[in-house]
Design a protein around this motif. Sequence first.
Motif, PDB file in Angstrom:
ATOM      1  N   GLY A 130       0.803  -1.220   0.000  1.00  0.00           N
ATOM      2  CA  GLY A 130       0.000   0.000   0.000  1.00  0.00           C
ATOM      3  C   GLY A 130       0.832   1.264   0.000  1.00  0.00           C
ATOM      4  N   HIS A 131       2.149   1.118   0.107  1.00  0.00           N
ATOM      5  CA  HIS A 131       3.058   2.272   0.157  1.00  0.00           C
ATOM      6  C   HIS A 131       4.261   2.093  -0.771  1.00  0.00           C
ATOM      7  N   LEU A 132       4.028   1.560  -1.953  1.00  0.00           N
ATOM      8  CA  LEU A 132       5.123   1.412  -2.916  1.00  0.00           C
ATOM      9  C   LEU A 132       5.588   2.798  -3.353  1.00  0.00           C
ATOM     10  N   PRO A 133       6.873   2.947  -3.676  1.00  0.00           N
ATOM     11  CA  PRO A 133       7.368   4.251  -4.144  1.00  0.00           C
ATOM     12  C   PRO A 133       6.566   4.751  -5.338  1.00  0.00           C
ATOM     13  N   SER A 134       6.473   6.063  -5.468  1.00  0.00           N
ATOM     14  CA  SER A 134       5.629   6.663  -6.506  1.00  0.00           C
ATOM     15  C   SER A 134       6.077   6.312  -7.917  1.00  0.00           C
ATOM     16  N   GLN A 135       7.358   5.970  -8.120  1.00  0.00           N
ATOM     17  CA  GLN A 135       7.800   5.623  -9.467  1.00  0.00           C
ATOM     18  C   GLN A 135       7.261   4.271  -9.928  1.00  0.00           C
ATOM     19  N   VAL A 136       6.766   3.447  -8.994  1.00  0.00           N
ATOM     20  CA  VAL A 136       6.189   2.159  -9.381  1.00  0.00           C
ATOM     21  C   VAL A 136       4.807   2.432  -9.979  1.00  0.00           C
ATOM     22  N   THR A 137       4.674   2.124 -11.265  1.00  0.00           N
ATOM     23  CA  THR A 137       3.411   2.394 -11.958  1.00  0.00           C
ATOM     24  C   THR A 137       2.660   1.130 -12.320  1.00  0.00           C
ATOM     25  N   GLY A 138       3.279  -0.025 -12.138  1.00  0.00           N
ATOM     26  CA  GLY A 138       2.610  -1.281 -12.449  1.00  0.00           C
ATOM     27  C   GLY A 138       2.810  -2.302 -11.352  1.00  0.00           C
TER      28      GLY A 138
ATOM     29  N   ILE B 220      -3.925  -1.412  -1.665  1.00  0.00           N
ATOM     30  CA  ILE B 220      -3.263  -1.165  -2.951  1.00  0.00           C
ATOM     31  C   ILE B 220      -3.989  -0.060  -3.710  1.00  0.00           C
ATOM     32  N   GLU B 221      -5.300  -0.153  -3.769  1.00  0.00           N
ATOM     33  CA  GLU B 221      -6.081   0.822  -4.539  1.00  0.00           C
ATOM     34  C   GLU B 221      -6.139   2.184  -3.852  1.00  0.00           C
ATOM     35  N   ALA B 222      -6.061   2.222  -2.524  1.00  0.00           N
ATOM     36  CA  ALA B 222      -6.039   3.498  -1.803  1.00  0.00           C
ATOM     37  C   ALA B 222      -4.742   4.264  -2.060  1.00  0.00           C
ATOM     38  N   SER B 223      -3.687   3.548  -2.494  1.00  0.00           N
ATOM     39  CA  SER B 223      -2.417   4.214  -2.770  1.00  0.00           C
ATOM     40  C   SER B 223      -2.343   4.734  -4.204  1.00  0.00           C
TER      41      SER B 223
ATOM     42  N   PRO C 174     -15.023 -20.345  -2.813  1.00  0.00           N
ATOM     43  CA  PRO C 174     -13.929 -21.321  -2.755  1.00  0.00           C
ATOM     44  C   PRO C 174     -13.650 -22.029  -4.086  1.00  0.00           C
ATOM     45  N   ARG C 175     -14.371 -21.700  -5.135  1.00  0.00           N
ATOM     46  CA  ARG C 175     -14.120 -22.344  -6.426  1.00  0.00           C
ATOM     47  C   ARG C 175     -12.696 -22.074  -6.897  1.00  0.00           C
ATOM     48  N   MET C 176     -12.211 -20.860  -6.660  1.00  0.00           N
ATOM     49  CA  MET C 176     -10.835 -20.493  -7.025  1.00  0.00           C
ATOM     50  C   MET C 176     -10.009 -20.358  -5.757  1.00  0.00           C
ATOM     51  N   ARG C 177      -8.804 -20.871  -5.766  1.00  0.00           N
ATOM     52  CA  ARG C 177      -7.923 -20.808  -4.599  1.00  0.00           C
ATOM     53  C   ARG C 177      -6.937 -19.656  -4.683  1.00  0.00           C
ATOM     54  N   GLY C 178      -7.022 -18.889  -5.768  1.00  0.00           N
ATOM     55  CA  GLY C 178      -6.144 -17.749  -5.937  1.00  0.00           C
ATOM     56  C   GLY C 178      -6.520 -16.992  -7.194  1.00  0.00           C
ATOM     57  N   SER C 179      -6.007 -15.791  -7.299  1.00  0.00           N
ATOM     58  CA  SER C 179      -6.313 -14.957  -8.450  1.00  0.00           C
ATOM     59  C   SER C 179      -5.240 -13.895  -8.606  1.00  0.00           C
ATOM     60  N   VAL C 180      -4.919 -13.570  -9.859  1.00  0.00           N
ATOM     61  CA  VAL C 180      -3.921 -12.538 -10.135  1.00  0.00           C
ATOM     62  C   VAL C 180      -4.640 -11.226 -10.373  1.00  0.00           C
ATOM     63  N   GLY C 181      -4.194 -10.193  -9.690  1.00  0.00           N
ATOM     64  CA  GLY C 181      -4.677  -8.830  -9.942  1.00  0.00           C
ATOM     65  C   GLY C 181      -3.578  -8.030 -10.587  1.00  0.00           C
TER      66      GLY C 181
END
Length: 167
Positions: A107-115, A139-142, A156-163
Amino acid sequence: DNGALRVVGIEPAPENAALYRINAPEATLHEAALVADNDLRDTIPFYLSTGMNTGSHSAVTRRSSLRREIEVQTIRLKDIFIEGGETIVSVKMDIESGEYALVYELGHLPSQVTGLALELHFTQRKVTRGRAQHLVAEIEASGFKPIRKTKIQEYPRMRGSVGVWTR
């Protein structure tokens, strides 16, 4: 060269680190586990899968007879951003449930991180207690906007997901 200026890998599993060195010899590799910036331990227990699924090694304790515990060095996200002096613009993480220990850092990544691309791992406790939702909200609040939303609602159908997010 039109590729990345610098690729940094973090891989605590010795066998995977050896493959990383073969497949990406120009990359900087830290054979360590990623921990929260306020975690002062120099080493932590790391659990290697010994069954058929060797991709689920983790720093998160899991009950299974198919795990072997080893001690690994640690590294903090802030140290990775400081070490090279270059601007890091994109972060991709799949740390097998370790992402929940990094809520503050993500939630506090440096500002130069854009992705940011992050695999969230779901268990009943992480979803029903709101940990997965809280991590996405941080993440979205930052300032990150989702371009590929996580599918927390599919548990529970999915055990994970990529955002995937951009800012």
